[in-house]
Design an enzyme around this catalytic site. Sequence first.
Site, PDB file in Angstrom:
ATOM      1  N   ARG A 157       7.301  -7.050  -5.090  1.00  0.00           N
ATOM      2  CA  ARG A 157       6.286  -7.516  -4.604  1.00  0.00           C
ATOM      3  C   ARG A 157       6.690  -8.093  -3.192  1.00  0.00           C
ATOM      4  O   ARG A 157       6.252  -9.398  -2.914  1.00  0.00           O
ATOM      5  CB  ARG A 157       5.906  -7.898  -5.652  1.00  0.00           C
ATOM      6  CG  ARG A 157       5.140  -7.049  -6.960  1.00  0.00           C
ATOM      7  CD  ARG A 157       4.661  -7.881  -8.188  1.00  0.00           C
ATOM      8  NE  ARG A 157       3.395  -7.659  -7.869  1.00  0.00           N
ATOM      9  CZ  ARG A 157       2.180  -7.714  -8.206  1.00  0.00           C
ATOM     10  NH1 ARG A 157       2.106  -8.912  -8.981  1.00  0.00           N
ATOM     11  NH2 ARG A 157       1.033  -7.911  -7.212  1.00  0.00           N
ATOM     12  N   ASP A 213      -2.836  -0.972 -11.822  1.00  0.00           N
ATOM     13  CA  ASP A 213      -3.462  -1.301 -13.492  1.00  0.00           C
ATOM     14  C   ASP A 213      -3.923  -1.037 -14.885  1.00  0.00           C
ATOM     15  O   ASP A 213      -3.881  -1.386 -15.336  1.00  0.00           O
ATOM     16  CB  ASP A 213      -3.791  -2.081 -12.747  1.00  0.00           C
ATOM     17  CG  ASP A 213      -3.684  -3.039 -11.675  1.00  0.00           C
ATOM     18  OD1 ASP A 213      -2.676  -3.619 -11.543  1.00  0.00           O
ATOM     19  OD2 ASP A 213      -4.437  -3.881 -10.927  1.00  0.00           O
TER      20      ASP A 213
HETATM   21  N1  EPU Z   1       3.979  -3.707  -0.469  1.00  0.00           N
HETATM   22  C1  EPU Z   1       4.583  -4.555   0.493  1.00  0.00           C
HETATM   23  N2  EPU Z   1       4.881  -4.873   0.860  1.00  0.00           N
HETATM   24  C2  EPU Z   1       3.928  -6.067   1.029  1.00  0.00           C
HETATM   25  C3  EPU Z   1       2.784  -6.075  -0.259  1.00  0.00           C
HETATM   26  C4  EPU Z   1       3.137  -4.598  -0.811  1.00  0.00           C
HETATM   27  O1  EPU Z   1       5.608  -3.752   0.416  1.00  0.00           O
HETATM   28  O2  EPU Z   1       3.717  -6.920   2.053  1.00  0.00           O
HETATM   29  C5  EPU Z   1       3.881  -3.011  -1.542  1.00  0.00           C
HETATM   30  C6  EPU Z   1       4.471  -3.552  -2.737  1.00  0.00           C
HETATM   31  O3  EPU Z   1       5.245  -3.567  -3.410  1.00  0.00           O
HETATM   32  C7  EPU Z   1       3.618  -2.459  -3.919  1.00  0.00           C
HETATM   33  C8  EPU Z   1       2.638  -1.602  -2.977  1.00  0.00           C
HETATM   34  O4  EPU Z   1       2.915  -1.687  -1.650  1.00  0.00           O
HETATM   35  O5  EPU Z   1       4.319  -1.013  -4.403  1.00  0.00           O
HETATM   36  C9  EPU Z   1       1.124  -2.254  -3.023  1.00  0.00           C
HETATM   37  O6  EPU Z   1       1.207  -3.279  -3.541  1.00  0.00           O
HETATM   38  P1  EPU Z   1       0.013  -3.908  -3.122  1.00  0.00           P
HETATM   39  O7  EPU Z   1       0.444  -5.282  -1.858  1.00  0.00           O
HETATM   40  O8  EPU Z   1      -1.099  -3.303  -3.119  1.00  0.00           O
HETATM   41  O9  EPU Z   1      -0.306  -5.161  -4.132  1.00  0.00           O
HETATM   42  P2  EPU Z   1      -1.239  -7.030  -4.052  1.00  0.00           P
HETATM   43  O10 EPU Z   1      -1.838  -6.831  -3.625  1.00  0.00           O
HETATM   44  O11 EPU Z   1       0.436  -7.419  -4.270  1.00  0.00           O
HETATM   45  C10 EPU Z   1      -2.371  -6.197  -5.725  1.00  0.00           C
HETATM   46  C11 EPU Z   1      -4.123  -7.017  -7.421  1.00  0.00           C
HETATM   47  C12 EPU Z   1      -2.342  -5.878  -8.447  1.00  0.00           C
HETATM   48  C13 EPU Z   1      -2.511  -4.593  -8.320  1.00  0.00           C
HETATM   49  C14 EPU Z   1      -1.720  -4.246  -7.107  1.00  0.00           C
HETATM   50  C15 EPU Z   1      -2.219  -2.663  -6.570  1.00  0.00           C
HETATM   51  C16 EPU Z   1      -4.440  -8.802  -7.262  1.00  0.00           C
HETATM   52  C17 EPU Z   1      -4.381 -10.448  -7.654  1.00  0.00           C
HETATM   53  N3  EPU Z   1      -3.284  -7.948  -7.705  1.00  0.00           N
HETATM   54  O12 EPU Z   1      -1.613  -6.833  -5.726  1.00  0.00           O
HETATM   55  O13 EPU Z   1      -2.909  -6.165  -9.957  1.00  0.00           O
HETATM   56  O14 EPU Z   1      -1.450  -4.543  -9.510  1.00  0.00           O
HETATM   57  O15 EPU Z   1      -2.838  -4.225  -6.077  1.00  0.00           O
HETATM   58  O16 EPU Z   1      -3.624  -2.099  -7.080  1.00  0.00           O
HETATM   59  O17 EPU Z   1      -5.529  -8.166  -6.430  1.00  0.00           O
HETATM   60  C18 EPU Z   1      -2.821  -6.859 -11.775  1.00  0.00           C
HETATM   61  O18 EPU Z   1      -3.610  -6.995 -11.964  1.00  0.00           O
HETATM   62  O19 EPU Z   1      -2.071  -6.875 -12.623  1.00  0.00           O
HETATM   63  C19 EPU Z   1      -2.244  -6.348 -11.525  1.00  0.00           C
HETATM   64  C20 EPU Z   1      -0.523  -6.797 -10.662  1.00  0.00           C
END
Ligand code: EPU
Length: 420
Positions: A120, A306
């Site tokens: 992450r 999710d």
């Molecule tokens: N990623 C990168 N660089 C970044 C950000 C993300 O490489 O700067 C990668 C991540 O490692 C991953 C992908 O991009 O492989 C997608 O990650 P994303 O950034 O979309 O995840 P997030 O925004 O941190 C939210 C939800 C998660 C959900 C993901 C994907 C929230 C608080 N969290 O996380 O929710 O799995 O989007 O839909 O909104 C959950 O509710 O159980 C949960 C983990």
Amino acid sequence: MDSFLIEGGLPLSGEVTISGSKNAVLPILAATLLTSETCIIRRVPDLSDVGFMLKILQSLGAEVTRDGDTLTIRAANISGRGDYELIRKMRGSICILGPLLARLKEAVVSLPGGCVIGTRPIDLHLKGLRGLGAQVEVEAGYVRVHAPRLEGQMIFLGGRVGPTVLGTANLMMAATLASGITVIESAACEPEVVDLADFLIAMGAKITGAGSPTITIHGVKALHGADHEVIADRIEAGTFAAVAAATGGEVTLRGARPDHLGAVLDKLQEAGAEIRRAAGVLTVRGTGSLKPIDITTMPYSGFPTDMQAQLMALACQAPGTSIITERIFESRFMHASELMRLGADIAIEGPSAIVKGGRPLSGAPVMASDLRASAALVIAGLAAKGSTQVHRVYHLDRGYERMELKLQKLGARIQRTPGE
Ligand code: EPU
């Protein structure tokens, strides 16, 4: 640490009211930092992640009052330095960075740690803010962002596996107060991004295209207070739908948004469940004859990561071979080994889980490892014969509002055992 004791093997039926969305409300709470005026947020779920976010807002100086599921927040005088320990605990806290930068021109927050579902990184969040002209330094566990002036730009935000949900939220919030026009290309299209955009628009922001891969933001001088109701949690709805399918019961999901659940309902139907839609309600019936499924997780409107664990629990019940491929987070299969304790036959091969379903599950003690893994263990425990003890349900409390009470209303024999 609390645990759940489940006596499984009963079909669960009845009605459940779906709470407000965790992943929509967390960035919306962060967005209240963009104005000194009062914001009212309705249908806020009572979750430990929400509690954490409110503590973070209060530690920055915001005043928060709660009346049932309505929050009143006023961030009149705030500082741009977040509490290291509070922020480090929760990934969602990263979305205070954009609003703090936009409002105060600088912010210092701790890096949110990696977590059990994958590394992450936040490189895309930082790329977005740099694109608006911010200077970003990562040092000794902190991110410092600084920009006397933010300038709108065209910013491509796609990453290794596609768009980023919270990265899009962060950049969209920062851009609301930038000068000129920001265009986010390869933006996340999740309903939670649209809900945030709707809140920002209610605050006076000028945003078009949310829900599509191109979001355009015309910067404004200031935002004002707003009153907003959070969308229903599509993952909670999908989880209860999977409960109905896995136990052979019939569950009506009140307040759920079928339009946010396309890929999930499609897979449940493929697995043999019956879906009925009527105004404001969605009913899912487990027909008792389950079929194997093939799932690949993808950004919205594809199948959500999710819901992957919960459908793996369902696939364990379906005679035949299901293949579940995880493309968003590299280590999101922690539930597989725990499901195997209940008698499931699962082999992990690279990003795919091969589930040979149909063997009867039987209760056993299992350990929750993350939020959605916990939900999968609860579903499997409800479907299994005998008693299952799910340890460490604090993971579940992060994202499901009073899950055991909602399940009890459907006829489940589930009890919370405090402490350990
Ligand atoms: N990623 C990168 N660089 C970044 C950000 C993300 O490489 O700067 C990668 C991540 O490692 C991953 C992908 O991009 O492989 C997608 O990650 P994303 O950034 O979309 O995840 P997030 O925004 O941190 C939210 C939800 C998660 C959900 C993901 C994907 C929230 C608080 N969290 O996380 O929710 O799995 O989007 O839909 O909104 C959950 O509710 O159980 C949960 C983990």
